[in-house]
Motif scaffolding. Structure first.
Motif, PDB file in Angstrom:
ATOM      1  N   UNK A 119      51.318 -21.276  -5.407  1.00 50.00           N
ATOM      2  CA  UNK A 119      51.731 -20.616  -6.652  1.00 50.00           C
ATOM      3  C   UNK A 119      50.687 -20.935  -7.732  1.00 50.00           C
ATOM      4  N   UNK A 120      49.510 -20.287  -7.575  1.00 49.34           N
ATOM      5  CA  UNK A 120      48.353 -20.616  -8.417  1.00 49.34           C
ATOM      6  C   UNK A 120      48.600 -20.343  -9.899  1.00 49.34           C
ATOM      7  N   UNK A 121      49.419 -19.338 -10.207  1.00 48.15           N
ATOM      8  CA  UNK A 121      49.682 -19.015 -11.614  1.00 48.15           C
ATOM      9  C   UNK A 121      50.130 -20.262 -12.393  1.00 48.15           C
ATOM     10  N   UNK A 122      51.033 -21.053 -11.781  1.00 48.51           N
ATOM     11  CA  UNK A 122      51.585 -22.178 -12.550  1.00 48.51           C
ATOM     12  C   UNK A 122      50.922 -23.512 -12.237  1.00 48.51           C
ATOM     13  N   UNK A 123      50.241 -23.619 -11.088  1.00 51.73           N
ATOM     14  CA  UNK A 123      49.618 -24.906 -10.760  1.00 51.73           C
ATOM     15  C   UNK A 123      48.091 -24.903 -10.883  1.00 51.73           C
ATOM     16  N   UNK A 124      47.509 -23.711 -11.038  1.00 49.85           N
ATOM     17  CA  UNK A 124      46.059 -23.654 -11.259  1.00 49.85           C
ATOM     18  C   UNK A 124      45.739 -22.862 -12.520  1.00 49.85           C
ATOM     19  N   UNK A 125      46.484 -21.771 -12.755  1.00 43.81           N
ATOM     20  CA  UNK A 125      46.267 -20.947 -13.953  1.00 43.81           C
ATOM     21  C   UNK A 125      47.059 -21.507 -15.119  1.00 43.81           C
ATOM     22  N   UNK A 126      47.202 -20.716 -16.164  1.00 42.20           N
ATOM     23  CA  UNK A 126      47.842 -21.225 -17.387  1.00 42.20           C
ATOM     24  C   UNK A 126      49.294 -20.824 -17.565  1.00 42.20           C
ATOM     25  N   UNK A 127      49.984 -20.486 -16.459  1.00 46.08           N
ATOM     26  CA  UNK A 127      51.331 -19.918 -16.612  1.00 46.08           C
ATOM     27  C   UNK A 127      52.475 -20.925 -16.463  1.00 46.08           C
ATOM     28  N   UNK A 128      52.199 -22.233 -16.453  1.00 47.66           N
ATOM     29  CA  UNK A 128      53.316 -23.168 -16.299  1.00 47.66           C
ATOM     30  C   UNK A 128      54.274 -23.022 -17.485  1.00 47.66           C
ATOM     31  N   UNK A 129      55.565 -22.920 -17.179  1.00 48.57           N
ATOM     32  CA  UNK A 129      56.621 -22.635 -18.168  1.00 48.57           C
ATOM     33  C   UNK A 129      56.403 -21.281 -18.833  1.00 48.57           C
ATOM     34  N   UNK A 130      55.602 -20.425 -18.218  1.00 50.26           N
ATOM     35  CA  UNK A 130      55.288 -19.140 -18.841  1.00 50.26           C
ATOM     36  C   UNK A 130      55.375 -17.951 -17.903  1.00 50.26           C
ATOM     37  N   UNK A 131      55.839 -18.164 -16.660  1.00 55.28           N
ATOM     38  CA  UNK A 131      55.850 -17.029 -15.738  1.00 55.28           C
ATOM     39  C   UNK A 131      56.845 -15.949 -16.194  1.00 55.28           C
ATOM     40  N   UNK A 132      57.883 -16.371 -16.912  1.00 54.34           N
ATOM     41  CA  UNK A 132      58.863 -15.418 -17.448  1.00 54.34           C
ATOM     42  C   UNK A 132      58.187 -14.359 -18.321  1.00 54.34           C
ATOM     43  N   UNK A 133      56.975 -14.688 -18.829  1.00 56.62           N
ATOM     44  CA  UNK A 133      56.357 -13.812 -19.831  1.00 56.62           C
ATOM     45  C   UNK A 133      56.001 -12.433 -19.279  1.00 56.62           C
ATOM     46  N   UNK A 134      55.848 -12.309 -17.935  1.00 52.74           N
ATOM     47  CA  UNK A 134      55.630 -10.970 -17.369  1.00 52.74           C
ATOM     48  C   UNK A 134      56.829 -10.072 -17.670  1.00 52.74           C
ATOM     49  N   UNK A 135      58.031 -10.615 -17.423  1.00 52.63           N
ATOM     50  CA  UNK A 135      59.248  -9.823 -17.677  1.00 52.63           C
ATOM     51  C   UNK A 135      59.440  -9.622 -19.186  1.00 52.63           C
ATOM     52  N   UNK A 136      59.184 -10.679 -19.945  1.00 51.12           N
ATOM     53  CA  UNK A 136      59.299 -10.625 -21.414  1.00 51.12           C
ATOM     54  C   UNK A 136      58.409  -9.510 -21.953  1.00 51.12           C
ATOM     55  N   UNK A 137      57.164  -9.480 -21.452  1.00 54.77           N
ATOM     56  CA  UNK A 137      56.217  -8.465 -21.928  1.00 54.77           C
ATOM     57  C   UNK A 137      56.597  -7.067 -21.449  1.00 54.77           C
ATOM     58  N   UNK A 138      57.326  -6.983 -20.327  1.00 61.43           N
ATOM     59  CA  UNK A 138      57.790  -5.662 -19.864  1.00 61.43           C
ATOM     60  C   UNK A 138      58.754  -5.048 -20.876  1.00 61.43           C
TER      61      UNK A 138
END
Length: 674
Positions: free
Chosen positions: A594-613
């Protein structure tokens, strides 16, 4: 003297990729860190009273050579890496982290920043200046400036370790992706696979000097295989291989790394006085708190789950009727979804692909941007690039002024990580009366051309191109004074609005007519296909929504509670329980890749895809009401959102564009959930 420590004597100050020697990076980082230290020392040692200009502004403009070098190096480490690059990354990451901490934890520097902050009501600052001051002050307060010395020391240790763990996590996932291949020699095993995917697999086998066909875990190879191959056992084999990346008993296992990253993030948050990592992160987001995020995710879950269950039952019944499948498994999902889609809409990705030649789609994105924002893209061949596949463009406004440099890098290769992303090699900012224009890049992994066909995209790849191009526009059209507030430097749950809103044009007949032309005949995509694309846009949307919510809920479970994780797989299974439709696969674990949250900057932020939708559906509804190429609305979007970066609170910017706060109705309606 290394080219990396000099001003680039190149066209538009672009990166001189071909002249960079790998062995010069480490020394260049050391020199640029020293130069940045001198700039910080000059601010601290100033005998003048701290002012906005000599402290806050000076701080934002400091370290630009280091930032530029970092963006070049780490972008290449994602798009064109090698063992040597990865080794250097492991060496320079702790140096950069240490330097960052030296600034964040410097008491004398913080005193000057605090002096300006405490006097802010008397300073008559512009909105952008007030935002910068607030951001700089919080940057210190939120990163340990108020801690005791022993706690500062521990914070430094944690940050260094986290930076290294995150790098290793990504390297392990890339290694697992590269280490696997499925070699097929019997042509009958390829039954169902489209000709283009088959040819690409044959080309790959040929390049490796073997007979037959080779399939990998890269998206353009993996996705057609699990979507079309009739042989269920082979689909299972590839799907399990994909799902067990970094979850095997070998050197690339990420389970302990996940546990360490989560534990260190929790400890860091507690050190800084926050209940959890999520509380720390969300303080600087539109959503503001874990409670609000969970309520947002669960609210959508409640609305989407009944639809998702109905869809899953429909898909299961269809697979049973068609092939006697008693239990639908994960490796059946894409295959029977595609078959059901063809049955319901008579719409096959393979029928659509000839209308989506990569060059045409890219030019389509350019034309949409021209109609909306008045900018044009001109391919140039005198700008250096880091790989022959990369294309370079000058972006000009209506008066032929340079807006940006745009790099496009579209095909998979060994040194490139999976996925698609936007990044920049140089930010936009204004200094000394000069508006420095940005150098922006889109990096993707699309279906490559074969010996007989150009690159023909699936519709999903078309929307991905528009999505990343939306991020690109956010960077290219930036027009702010300070580099740290420019382009995509916005609250993380706002950053997906420009990218997701652009996807909407892919479904509009008026936009498709500009670029969806048959690569052989030039015929515009038939209207019946366009209608089917629109009709099928919300096909199995309940299931897709549940899948996305599952990732957001898993992210919040990792970061929104202080808890010891004994078993990563068991933890993941429990966290995603409410959203699970398919039976669990024992050999697979999603968290460890799950690179988004463990390598990229999305930790505690993956919800933002739905939020931005929610934001994007609401924003696009505004365009639809007034015409999808309405220049007035587009200008409002450019002036209030794309050009403004992080200069103001995003909700204020959104209201200036839309005239009101966003409502979720447009999203739920578009998704067919109400």
């Amino acid at each position: 003297m290394s080219i990396l420590t000099q001003v680039f004597e190149t066209k538009h100050n672009t990166a001189p990729f071909s002249k960079i020697k790998i062995e010069e990076y480490l020394n260049a980082f050391q020199q640029n860190i020293e130069k940045a230290r001198d700039e910080i020392d000059a601010i601290i040692n100033s005998t003048e009273t701290p002012t906005f200009e000599n402290t806050i502004e000076a701080l934002d403009y400091s370290g630009q050579e280091l930032d530029r070098l970092s963006s070049i190096f780490f972008n290449l480490n994602s798009a064109e890496t090698s063992d040597e690059m990865q080794k250097i990354a492991q060496e320079v990451t702790p140096l950069i982290t240490e330097f960052g901490n030296d600034i964040a934890l410097n008491e004398d520097l913080f005193k000057r920043v605090k002096a300006v902050y405490d006097d802010r009501t008397n300073l008559k600052l512009s909105t952008e200046q007030a935002t910068l001051l607030d951001k700089k002050y919080k940057g210190f307060a939120r990163n340990g400036a108020l801690l005791s010395e022993d706690k500062k020391t521990r914070l430094r240790e944690i940050d260094t370790e986290l930076a290294k763990l995150s790098l290793t996590f990504g390297e392990n996932v890339l290694a697992e992706t590269n280490n696997y291949q499925l070699h097929i020699t019997n042509e009958s095993d390829l039954k169902g696979l489209p000709e283009g995917a088959k040819e690409a697999a044959a080309d790959l086998a040929k390049s490796k000097n073997v007979e037959g066909w080779i399939f990998t875990l890269d998206f353009p190879s993996y996705v057609p295989f699990v979507t079309y191959i009739d042989n269920r056992e082979l689909r299972k084999e590839l799907a399990i291989a994909y799902g067990k990346k970094s979850f095997q008993n070998n050197d690339f296992n990420n389970e302990e790394i996940v546990k360490k990253i989560v534990a260190l993030r929790h400890e860091r948050a507690n050190l800084l006085g926050y209940e959890t990592h999520a509380h720390f992160v969300l303080e600087e987001r539109m959503a503001q708190s874990p409670t609000k995020v969970l309520s947002f995710l669960n609210d959508i879950l409640e609305k989407a789950k009944p639809a998702a269950k109905r869809e899953f039952e429909q898909l299961s019944n269809f697979a049973k009727e068609l092939d006697g499948i008693e239990k639908l498994e994960k490796w059946d999902g894409a295959y029977y979804s595609e078959k059901l889609k063809q049955k319901l809409f008579n719409l096959d990705d393979e029928v659509l692909k000839p209308y989506f030649k990569l060059e045409n789609v890219l030019n389509g994105a350019f034309t949409v941007a021209e109609k909306l924002f008045g900018i044009t893209f001109h391919e140039v061949f005198d700008i250096d690039k880091y790989h022959p596949d990369v294309q370079t463009f000058e972006v000009l406004d209506e008066n032929k002024n340079l807006v940006a440099i745009f790099y496009a890098d579209f095909f998979p290769r060994k040194g490139k990580r999976n996925g698609a992303w936007m990044t920049s090699f140089k930010p936009q900012y204004i200094k000394g009366g000069t508006n420095e224009r940005p150098h922006v890049s889109n990096v993707c992994n699309f279906t490559p051309p074969t010996s007989t066909k150009p690159s023909l995209l699936t519709f999903n790849e078309v929307t991905t191109l528009f999505h990343e191009f939306g991020h690109g526009l956010h960077g290219m059209l930036a027009n702010t004074t300070y580099p740290s507030l420019s382009g995509t430097s916005v609250f993380w749950d706002f950053v997906e609005l420009p990218s997701q809103v652009m996807e909407n044009w892919c479904y509009e007949p008026e936009a498709l007519a500009l670029f969806a032309k048959h690569y052989e005949t030039g015929e515009i995509i038939p209207q019946e296909y366009v209608e089917k694309i629109k009709e099928s846009a919300s096909f199995l949307e309940g299931m897709a929504t549940l899948r996305q919510l599952s990732f957001g809920l898993l992210d919040m479970e990792y970061h929104g509670k202080n808890q010891a994780i004994e078993n990563v797989k068991a933890f993941e299974k429990q966290a995603m329980g409410d959203t699970s439709l398919y039976p669990d696969v024992a050999e697979n674990c999603m968290s460890v890749s799950f690179s988004h949250i463990f390598q990229g900057g999305y930790s505690s932020g993956y919800y933002s895809y739905k939020w931005a939708e929610v934001l994007d559906a609401d924003a696009f509804a505004y365009f639809q009401e007034n015409g999808i190429f309405n220049r007035e609305i587009a200008t409002k979007f450019k002036d209030n959102i794309l050009s403004k970066g992080g200069t103001e609170h995003p909700m204020e910017l959104y209201k200036k564009f839309r005239g009101q706060e966003p409502k979720p109705d447009a999203l739920l309606k578009r998704a067919g959930l109400i």
